[in-house]
Design an enzyme around this catalytic site. Structure first.
Site, PDB file in Angstrom:
ATOM      1  N   ASN A  24     -13.321   6.161   6.021  1.00 32.61           N
ATOM      2  CA  ASN A  24     -13.359   5.159   7.085  1.00 32.61           C
ATOM      3  C   ASN A  24     -12.345   5.399   8.195  1.00 32.61           C
ATOM      4  OD1 ASN A  24     -15.533   3.745   6.014  1.00 32.61           O
ATOM      5  ND2 ASN A  24     -14.208   2.515   4.700  1.00 32.61           N
TER       6      ASN A  24
ATOM      7  N   ASN B 248      -9.293   1.593   8.384  1.00 35.10           N
ATOM      8  CA  ASN B 248     -10.602   1.612   9.051  1.00 35.10           C
ATOM      9  C   ASN B 248     -10.531   1.271  10.537  1.00 35.10           C
ATOM     10  OD1 ASN B 248     -10.091  -1.081   8.727  1.00 35.10           O
ATOM     11  ND2 ASN B 248     -11.901  -1.515   7.480  1.00 35.10           N
TER      12      ASN B 248
ATOM     13  N   ASP C  62      -6.045  11.548   2.962  1.00 36.59           N
ATOM     14  CA  ASP C  62      -6.362  11.749   1.552  1.00 36.59           C
ATOM     15  C   ASP C  62      -7.787  12.273   1.436  1.00 36.59           C
ATOM     16  OD1 ASP C  62      -6.988   9.032   2.548  1.00 36.59           O
ATOM     17  OD2 ASP C  62      -7.874   8.724   0.577  1.00 36.59           O
TER      18      ASP C  62
ATOM     19  N   PHE D 170      -4.917  -1.103   9.933  1.00 36.45           N
ATOM     20  CA  PHE D 170      -5.418  -0.679   8.633  1.00 36.45           C
ATOM     21  C   PHE D 170      -6.285   0.558   8.829  1.00 36.45           C
ATOM     22  CE2 PHE D 170      -3.834  -4.739   7.325  1.00 36.45           C
ATOM     23  CZ  PHE D 170      -3.316  -4.448   6.073  1.00 36.45           C
TER      24      PHE D 170
ATOM     25  N   TYR E  95       0.793  -1.229   0.000  1.00 35.33           N
ATOM     26  CA  TYR E  95       0.000   0.000   0.000  1.00 35.33           C
ATOM     27  C   TYR E  95       0.825   1.278   0.000  1.00 35.33           C
ATOM     28  CZ  TYR E  95      -3.732  -3.209   1.281  1.00 35.33           C
ATOM     29  OH  TYR E  95      -4.632  -4.239   1.284  1.00 35.33           O
TER      30      TYR E  95
ATOM     31  N   HIS F 172      -4.312   6.395  -0.835  1.00 37.57           N
ATOM     32  CA  HIS F 172      -4.839   6.351   0.528  1.00 37.57           C
ATOM     33  C   HIS F 172      -3.753   6.625   1.571  1.00 37.57           C
ATOM     34  CE1 HIS F 172      -8.729   5.786   2.174  1.00 37.57           C
ATOM     35  NE2 HIS F 172      -8.712   4.514   2.437  1.00 37.57           N
TER      36      HIS F 172
END
Length: 190
Positions: free
Chosen positions: A115, A69, A94, A67, A17, A22
């Site tokens: 989230n 969320n 973001d 993560f 990632y 994000h």
């Protein structure tokens, strides 16, 4: 009004990632750590990567190790441990509603479907914290949003995002001093 004591960059952990849109919040915290020679390290009790924001002795940088969320777990842990009030927290994330190259500061408000913010709202039991919204643009179709934020930006788009992050780090000392209006004026002007 006291200034910002904690800057949280939102993103998803892991190499997979690291270059996705994000992770704009992570990019800003990494740049700030580099500019201020701050040392960030994994902190199990804080569920993330954290460190003192040099040269400010009572101020912190954080990249949640959870993560996106589940970001609230890490934010609440460091805020509780160091007695940092929500109004002294800046969450960098973001923002789909801003084009690449734009960054905006705001205090409070809704989570706008983000989230990471939704989870932080729940963990802090308030929406009354500062946000730095890093524009990444919108794919144009709501159904494409998840795919969009989890992909890398194109070269020109990435350059615009990087430029807005660099400009944003130039106002962090003002935020640390509680000079929010001055910081907003500087950041929001072309």
């Amino acid at each position: 009004m006291s200034g910002i004591r904690l800057i949280v960059g939102l993103g998803n952990p892991g190499e997979k990632y690291s270059m996705t849109r994000h992770n704009a919040g992570f990019w800003l915290v990494d740049l700030l750590a580099q500019q201020s020679s701050s040392r960030l390290a994994a902190e199990a009790k804080l569920f993330g990567i954290a460190g003192k924001w040099a040269p400010h002795t009572d101020k912190w940088l954080l990249k949640p190790g959870t993560f996106m969320n589940a970001s609230g777990k890490s934010v609440a842990a460091i805020a509780n441990y160091y007695k940092i009030s929500p109004a002294e927290i800046l969450v960098v994330h973001d923002e789909l509603d801003l084009p690449p190259g734009q960054a905006k500061l705001k205090f409070g408000g809704g989570h706008g479907g983000h989230n990471g913010l939704r989870d932080i709202h729940a963990a802090l039991n308030t929406a009354d914290y500062w946000r730095l919204r890093i524009g990444i643009g919108h794919p144009g179709n709501k159904a494409e949003v998840v795919n969009f934020v989890l992909k890398a930006a194109g070269k020109d788009e990435q350059q615009a995002i990087d430029d807005s992050i660099i400009k944003s780090t130039s106002v962090t000392d003002l935020l640390a001093q509680g000079q929010f209006e001055k910081a907003m004026l500087q950041l929001h002007s072309k």
